[in-house]
Write a protein that holds these residues in place. Structure first.
Motif, mmCIF file in Angstrom:
data_model
loop_
_atom_site.group_PDB
_atom_site.id
_atom_site.type_symbol
_atom_site.label_atom_id
_atom_site.label_comp_id
_atom_site.label_asym_id
_atom_site.label_seq_id
_atom_site.Cartn_x
_atom_site.Cartn_y
_atom_site.Cartn_z
ATOM 1 N N LEU A 344 -21.007 5.803 7.130
ATOM 2 C CA LEU A 344 -20.137 5.088 8.056
ATOM 3 C C LEU A 344 -19.477 6.089 9.006
ATOM 4 O O LEU A 344 -18.923 7.100 8.562
ATOM 5 N N THR A 345 -19.541 5.777 10.300
ATOM 6 C CA THR A 345 -18.894 6.611 11.312
ATOM 7 C C THR A 345 -18.079 5.710 12.232
ATOM 8 O O THR A 345 -18.605 4.749 12.794
ATOM 9 N N PHE A 346 -16.800 6.031 12.369
ATOM 10 C CA PHE A 346 -15.905 5.250 13.222
ATOM 11 C C PHE A 346 -15.204 6.172 14.215
ATOM 12 O O PHE A 346 -14.786 7.283 13.870
ATOM 13 N N GLU A 347 -15.074 5.677 15.426
ATOM 14 C CA GLU A 347 -14.229 6.337 16.433
ATOM 15 C C GLU A 347 -13.657 5.242 17.321
ATOM 16 O O GLU A 347 -14.375 4.648 18.129
ATOM 17 N N PHE A 348 -12.377 4.927 17.140
ATOM 18 C CA PHE A 348 -11.782 3.851 17.913
ATOM 19 C C PHE A 348 -10.283 4.072 18.075
ATOM 20 O O PHE A 348 -9.665 4.868 17.369
ATOM 21 N N ASN A 349 -9.730 3.331 19.011
ATOM 22 C CA ASN A 349 -8.309 3.411 19.327
ATOM 23 C C ASN A 349 -7.606 2.190 18.728
ATOM 24 O O ASN A 349 -7.596 1.116 19.320
ATOM 25 N N ASN A 350 -7.040 2.346 17.573
ATOM 26 C CA ASN A 350 -6.371 1.243 16.870
ATOM 27 C C ASN A 350 -4.859 1.417 16.862
ATOM 28 O O ASN A 350 -4.191 1.108 15.870
ATOM 29 N N LYS A 351 -4.317 1.903 17.962
ATOM 30 C CA LYS A 351 -2.881 2.200 17.997
ATOM 31 C C LYS A 351 -2.020 0.951 17.812
ATOM 32 O O LYS A 351 -0.830 1.052 17.496
ATOM 33 N N ASN A 352 -2.631 -0.235 17.971
ATOM 34 C CA ASN A 352 -1.862 -1.469 17.854
ATOM 35 C C ASN A 352 -1.931 -2.106 16.468
ATOM 36 O O ASN A 352 -1.309 -3.148 16.240
ATOM 37 N N GLU A 353 -2.695 -1.508 15.545
ATOM 38 C CA GLU A 353 -2.782 -2.077 14.204
ATOM 39 C C GLU A 353 -3.092 -0.977 13.184
ATOM 40 O O GLU A 353 -3.825 -0.041 13.458
ATOM 41 N N SER A 354 -2.514 -1.144 12.007
ATOM 42 C CA SER A 354 -2.770 -0.212 10.914
ATOM 43 C C SER A 354 -3.956 -0.712 10.095
ATOM 44 O O SER A 354 -4.012 -1.891 9.720
ATOM 45 N N LEU A 355 -4.904 0.186 9.796
ATOM 46 C CA LEU A 355 -6.130 -0.214 9.109
ATOM 47 C C LEU A 355 -6.390 0.613 7.849
ATOM 48 O O LEU A 355 -7.488 0.577 7.302
ATOM 49 N N ASP A 356 -5.390 1.344 7.388
ATOM 50 C CA ASP A 356 -5.594 2.234 6.241
ATOM 51 C C ASP A 356 -6.084 1.480 5.009
ATOM 52 O O ASP A 356 -7.046 1.902 4.347
ATOM 53 N N LYS A 357 -5.448 0.376 4.670
ATOM 54 C CA LYS A 357 -5.820 -0.375 3.466
ATOM 55 C C LYS A 357 -7.219 -0.950 3.578
ATOM 56 O O LYS A 357 -8.010 -0.907 2.629
ATOM 57 N N GLU A 358 -7.528 -1.497 4.754
ATOM 58 C CA GLU A 358 -8.849 -2.103 4.955
ATOM 59 C C GLU A 358 -9.959 -1.060 4.860
ATOM 60 O O GLU A 358 -11.011 -1.314 4.258
ATOM 61 N N LEU A 359 -9.722 0.107 5.425
ATOM 62 C CA LEU A 359 -10.719 1.186 5.353
ATOM 63 C C LEU A 359 -10.901 1.662 3.919
ATOM 64 O O LEU A 359 -12.022 1.918 3.470
ATOM 65 N N HIS A 360 -9.809 1.789 3.194
ATOM 66 C CA HIS A 360 -9.874 2.229 1.802
ATOM 67 C C HIS A 360 -10.675 1.228 0.962
ATOM 68 O O HIS A 360 -11.552 1.616 0.173
ATOM 69 N N ARG A 361 -10.401 -0.056 1.122
ATOM 70 C CA ARG A 361 -11.137 -1.074 0.370
ATOM 71 C C ARG A 361 -12.624 -1.053 0.720
ATOM 72 O O ARG A 361 -13.478 -1.234 -0.160
ATOM 73 N N LEU A 362 -12.923 -0.856 1.984
ATOM 74 C CA LEU A 362 -14.330 -0.812 2.410
ATOM 75 C C LEU A 362 -15.067 0.341 1.740
ATOM 76 O O LEU A 362 -16.195 0.184 1.254
ATOM 77 N N ILE A 363 -14.436 1.506 1.699
ATOM 78 C CA ILE A 363 -15.053 2.663 1.054
ATOM 79 C C ILE A 363 -15.312 2.392 -0.425
ATOM 80 O O ILE A 363 -16.386 2.690 -0.956
ATOM 81 N N LEU A 364 -14.358 1.780 -1.093
ATOM 82 C CA LEU A 364 -14.504 1.503 -2.519
ATOM 83 C C LEU A 364 -15.572 0.451 -2.787
ATOM 84 O O LEU A 364 -16.229 0.477 -3.837
ATOM 85 N N SER A 365 -15.743 -0.473 -1.861
ATOM 86 C CA SER A 365 -16.730 -1.541 -2.071
ATOM 87 C C SER A 365 -18.167 -1.069 -1.865
ATOM 88 O O SER A 365 -19.089 -1.655 -2.423
ATOM 89 N N CYS A 366 -18.357 -0.008 -1.073
ATOM 90 C CA CYS A 366 -19.710 0.501 -0.793
ATOM 91 C C CYS A 366 -20.045 1.595 -1.804
ATOM 92 O O CYS A 366 -19.763 2.782 -1.581
ATOM 93 N N ARG A 367 -20.655 1.210 -2.894
ATOM 94 C CA ARG A 367 -20.860 2.129 -4.005
ATOM 95 C C ARG A 367 -21.883 3.225 -3.697
ATOM 96 O O ARG A 367 -21.906 4.256 -4.365
ATOM 97 N N LYS A 368 -22.746 3.026 -2.707
ATOM 98 C CA LYS A 368 -23.733 4.034 -2.339
ATOM 99 C C LYS A 368 -23.256 4.936 -1.200
ATOM 100 O O LYS A 368 -23.982 5.837 -0.775
ATOM 101 N N LEU A 369 -22.059 4.700 -0.716
ATOM 102 C CA LEU A 369 -21.548 5.454 0.432
ATOM 103 C C LEU A 369 -21.319 6.917 0.060
ATOM 104 O O LEU A 369 -20.584 7.222 -0.879
ATOM 105 N N PHE A 370 -21.976 7.829 0.796
ATOM 106 C CA PHE A 370 -21.788 9.262 0.537
ATOM 107 C C PHE A 370 -21.261 10.003 1.767
ATOM 108 O O PHE A 370 -20.858 11.164 1.665
ATOM 109 N N TYR A 371 -21.253 9.341 2.937
ATOM 110 C CA TYR A 371 -20.816 9.991 4.178
ATOM 111 C C TYR A 371 -19.813 9.075 4.871
ATOM 112 O O TYR A 371 -20.109 7.913 5.154
#
Length: 447
Positions: A344-371
């Motif tokens: 997964l690669t992200f580059e975006f301007n999210n200055k109007n919303e916090s996404l820390d929790k959503e990103l963390h959950r996404l990483i945990l849900s993708c069990r094969k994610l290595f990058y």
């Protein structure tokens, strides 16, 4: 002479004379063309080493697109190499860096015409050809120059197509007619071609709806041995997927698909077309690269659940619409591919919303994610949460690259916190991770 009048043999000469071929070959490998030519004058053995085929199998020829006396020699040295050692060549990469005017493009075209002609006569072992970022739709390419270059390239591919395994014409930016003519040259006098890796990213000019072209689909039907295919989403159609299923299902491993906002991407692709291709091409993995295409509705229309997606890259740091939200993509769309996603690669301007929790959950849900790589507005503690999950065995990352955006001019506080986090998880990081994490100020320097 010694005291008895006998000649003294210098020790250095005897050492070099008995140097094993494998060592001498390694020395020549690291020398540039000029130094190799000088070394070849030392003795007969070194001259023979100069013509060792292993030294000349790989070649990158770079032409700087700015006029100067120094850069003028690039064209001369390219022809010198091909005439002298072109018969050994197996992998050729040609780069033209942002041509400045039509005089340089004309000089490049003449050089390529001679280079292709010489290689076509002397070489029968070329396996890989890469000519990237020609950008032939720019004004510096006059029609006559462009047509002559394409004509010589087409003639060369007609001769060498039966040998090529890899072809990259990334960034050529051709019309549909021009592009199909070049690709058809690979199967000249044959019903099919043997290219196994084909890179057509930005091969066609922007704004072209290539997916609706019968000519393009007919051309792609001539490929029967593709293992890797890179192209833009404006080339994807049900017909193309059907062709790949019929002709390349047994060999196709990788598809790299770029989707740019400048390219048409409104076409409807049926999920059953992707499902059929995935069913027959059992080893297929698809990588998507989105440039300035971030809206959930657009992404959902493209990222169908039937696609065996291995990696997704979403990049658009300039996006600043206050009504835009990344949250639905992170919570509803991407988890659909949690069983196959590895990068997964992200580059975006999210200055109007916090996404820390959503990103963390996404990483945990993708069990094969290595990058995982992200450049965004994040809390520094986000990094600590990921490392804690890694330590607990809840994720298995091997690469973690984070650029934490901040609106503050100084990043001293973030830097201190990141250093403390590193010290806390140093053993984990050093043993398991390719780890690059920094804080980055998005504020302008005060005047």
């Amino acid at each position: 002479m010694d005291e008895e009048g006998q000649p003294i043999q210098p020790q250095d000469e005897s050492c070099w004379a008995t140097l094993p071929d494998v060592c001498l070959h390694r020395i020549f490998w690291w020398l540039g063309d000029k130094d190799r030519s000088r070394a070849a004058l030392v003795c007969r053995k070194w001259n023979q080493m100069m013509y060792s085929a292993d030294l000349w199998r790989y070649r990158t020829i770079t032409f700087t697109g700015r006029p100067s006396r120094v850069h003028a020699s690039e064209f001369v040295s390219a022809l010198w190499y091909v005439k002298k050692f072109g018969r050994y060549l197996e992998h050729l990469e040609i780069k033209l860096l942002h041509p400045y005017n039509s005089v340089l493009t004309k000089k490049f075209q003449v050089t390529m015409q001679s280079l292709f002609s010489c290689l076509g006569k002397r070489n029968n072992r070329l396996k890989s050809l890469s000519i990237q970022h020609l950008e032939l739709d720019r004004l510096v390419w006059r029609n006559s120059i462009r047509n002559l270059l394409l004509k010589s390239l087409s003639s060369f591919l007609k001769k060498m197509g039966k040998h090529l395994d890899y072809l990259s014409l990334k960034g050529a930016r051709l019309t549909v007619g021009q592009g199909c003519h070049i690709l058809n040259s690979l199967s000249y006098s044959r019903k099919e071609n043997v290219v196994s890796e084909l890179n057509l990213e930005d091969f066609f000019s922007h704004h072209l709806a290539v997916y609706s072209s019968p000519q393009f689909n007919k051309t792609m039907a001539t490929f029967h041995s593709l293992e890797s295919l890179s192209l833009n989403y404006n080339c994807i159609s049900d017909e193309l997927l059907e062709n790949l299923c019929e002709n390349n299902a047994g060999t196709l491993w990788t598809m790299n698909i770029k989707c740019h906002s400048h390219d048409p991407h409104e076409q409807v692709i049926w999920g059953m077309s992707w499902a059929k291709l995935a069913r027959y091409a059992t080893n297929l993995r698809v990588n998507f690269f989105f440039e300035q295409v971030m809206e959930y509705e657009r992404l959902a229309r493209i990222l169908l659940q039937e696609i065996p997606i291995r990696s997704i890259s979403l990049r658009d740091c300039s996006f600043s619409d206050p009504d835009w939200s990344m949250r639905p993509t992170l919570t509803d769309l991407l988890p659909t591919f949690r069983h196959t996603l590895q990068k997964l690669t992200f580059e975006f301007n999210n200055k109007n919303e916090s996404l820390d929790k959503e990103l963390h959950r996404l990483i945990l849900s993708c069990r094969k994610l290595f990058y995982f790589k992200i450049w965004a507005f994040l809390d520094v503690k986000f990094v600590e949460q990921i490392l804690q999950s890694q330590e607990e065995g809840r994720c298995a990352l091997r690469t973690l690259k984070v650029r934490i955006y901040t609106n503050r001019y100084e990043t001293n506080e973030e830097d201190r916190t990141l250093w403390e986090i590193y010290r806390k998880y140093r053993q984990l990081i050093d043993s398991e991770l390719n780890y690059v994490v920094i804080a980055y100020s998005m504020s302008f320097t005060p005047t």
